[in-house]
Design a protein around this motif. Structure first.
Motif, PDB file in Angstrom:
ATOM      1  N   ALA A 155     -33.481  30.274 -87.455  1.00 38.07           N
ATOM      2  CA  ALA A 155     -32.768  29.273 -88.259  1.00 38.07           C
ATOM      3  C   ALA A 155     -33.326  27.894 -87.978  1.00 38.07           C
ATOM      4  CB  ALA A 155     -31.274  29.315 -87.931  1.00 38.07           C
TER       5      ALA A 155
ATOM      6  N   ASP B 114     -32.760  34.220 -83.182  1.00 39.95           N
ATOM      7  CA  ASP B 114     -31.699  35.210 -83.005  1.00 39.95           C
ATOM      8  C   ASP B 114     -30.408  34.561 -82.481  1.00 39.95           C
ATOM      9  OD1 ASP B 114     -33.130  37.296 -84.067  1.00 39.95           O
ATOM     10  OD2 ASP B 114     -34.019  37.845 -82.151  1.00 39.95           O
ATOM     11  N   GLN B 115     -30.087  33.414 -83.088  1.00 43.55           N
ATOM     12  CA  GLN B 115     -28.813  32.704 -82.856  1.00 43.55           C
ATOM     13  C   GLN B 115     -28.685  32.100 -81.465  1.00 43.55           C
ATOM     14  OE1 GLN B 115     -25.627  35.191 -84.312  1.00 43.55           O
ATOM     15  NE2 GLN B 115     -26.443  35.134 -86.380  1.00 43.55           N
ATOM     16  N   GLN B 116     -29.833  31.878 -80.803  1.00 43.68           N
ATOM     17  CA  GLN B 116     -29.823  31.120 -79.541  1.00 43.68           C
ATOM     18  C   GLN B 116     -30.720  29.910 -79.755  1.00 43.68           C
ATOM     19  OE1 GLN B 116     -28.105  31.773 -76.836  1.00 43.68           O
ATOM     20  NE2 GLN B 116     -27.499  33.913 -77.099  1.00 43.68           N
ATOM     21  N   LEU B 117     -30.248  28.720 -79.337  1.00 41.40           N
ATOM     22  CA  LEU B 117     -31.073  27.532 -79.484  1.00 41.40           C
ATOM     23  C   LEU B 117     -32.402  27.764 -78.773  1.00 41.40           C
ATOM     24  CD1 LEU B 117     -28.472  24.679 -78.891  1.00 41.40           C
ATOM     25  CD2 LEU B 117     -29.319  25.598 -81.051  1.00 41.40           C
TER      26      LEU B 117
ATOM     27  N   ALA C 221     -33.085  27.862 -83.909  1.00 41.84           N
ATOM     28  CA  ALA C 221     -32.467  28.921 -83.112  1.00 41.84           C
ATOM     29  C   ALA C 221     -33.200  30.214 -83.448  1.00 41.84           C
ATOM     30  CB  ALA C 221     -30.987  29.054 -83.451  1.00 41.84           C
TER      31      ALA C 221
END
Lengths: 83, 144
Positions: free
Chosen positions: A75, A58-61, A56
């Motif tokens: 991540a 910036d917290q988007q898949l 991911a």
């Protein structure tokens, strides 16, 4: 650029820490992985099988070829098993 | 219309009080920790704080549009859960039952393979094993 790199589940265990802050010029997630995997045996082991790695930005898949320009947090984790 | 990630148990009756008022159909699904190995003491659920609730909200909003839901709720627990404990719930409310059932099914498929949760089995003997994603869960997504 400065990136926060987060690890979850067995990637976190293999690398031995949940997050690290790094300086990188990697253009894509795949470039970042190559850079991380070259660091030491733990990172190399975590990224040995890219088919088992999801990410991911910036917290988007995102997929492994996603660009990193402007990103702050990346991540890495195994395929999800919720529910 | 809400999504929550929490360690605490949830009370289905309390969650459904006032849920979907005016809808013709309400469907709820509860996932329960099950022992597939015969040796499982507990399940440990890890998630991605910061991303998880937003991801769940996005899936919920998407389902609401796609199936014309009047209400929806997703609750997913994390931390250590014993066998038999409820791990998550999905509730959907729509005018007709088919949309409510389909939306719940759709949300479950998305949760299984797109929501940032990872499960680890803790055995009675202390053995620890990460649960692998099933290709069938990924395949289930292609239905939609």
């Amino acid at each position: 650029m400065t990136l926060d790199v987060l690890y979850f589940a067995w990637l976190r265990e293999r690398i031995g820490q949940p997050r690290e802050r790094i300086e990188t010029d990697a253009a894509t997630v795949r470039d970042l992985i190559a850079e991380l995997a070259a660091r030491d045996d733990w990172h190399a082991a975590a990224f040995a099988d890219l088919a088992a790695v999801r990410c991911a930005v910036d917290q988007q898949l995102a997929d492994l070829d996603a660009p990193l320009a402007g990103a702050r947090e990346v991540a890495f984790f195994p395929p999800m098993t919720g529910g | 219309m809400s999504a929550r990630v929490q360690t605490a148990p949830f009370d289905l009756a309390a969650e459904l009080a006032g849920f979907g008022a005016g809808a013709g159909a309400i469907v709820t699904f509860t996932g329960v920790v099950r022992d597939d190995t015969g040796n499982m003491a507990a399940l440990e659920i890890e998630h991605y704080p910061g991303m998880t609730e937003r991801a769940l909200s996005d899936y919920g909003s998407e389902a609401a549009i796609r199936f014309a839901l009047s209400d929806w709720r997703i609750i997913h627990r994390h931390g250590r859960l014993a066998v038999g404990e409820p791990i998550m719930m999905v509730a959907t409310a729509a005018r007709h039952r088919q949309a409510a059932f389909q939306a719940a099914d759709y949300l479950m498929d998305w949760l299984k393979s797109r929501a940032p949760f990872w499960k680890r089995e803790i055995g009675h003997d202390g053995a620890v094993r990460w649960v692998d994603a099933k290709t069938s869960d990924e395949d289930a997504l292609s239905r939609w």
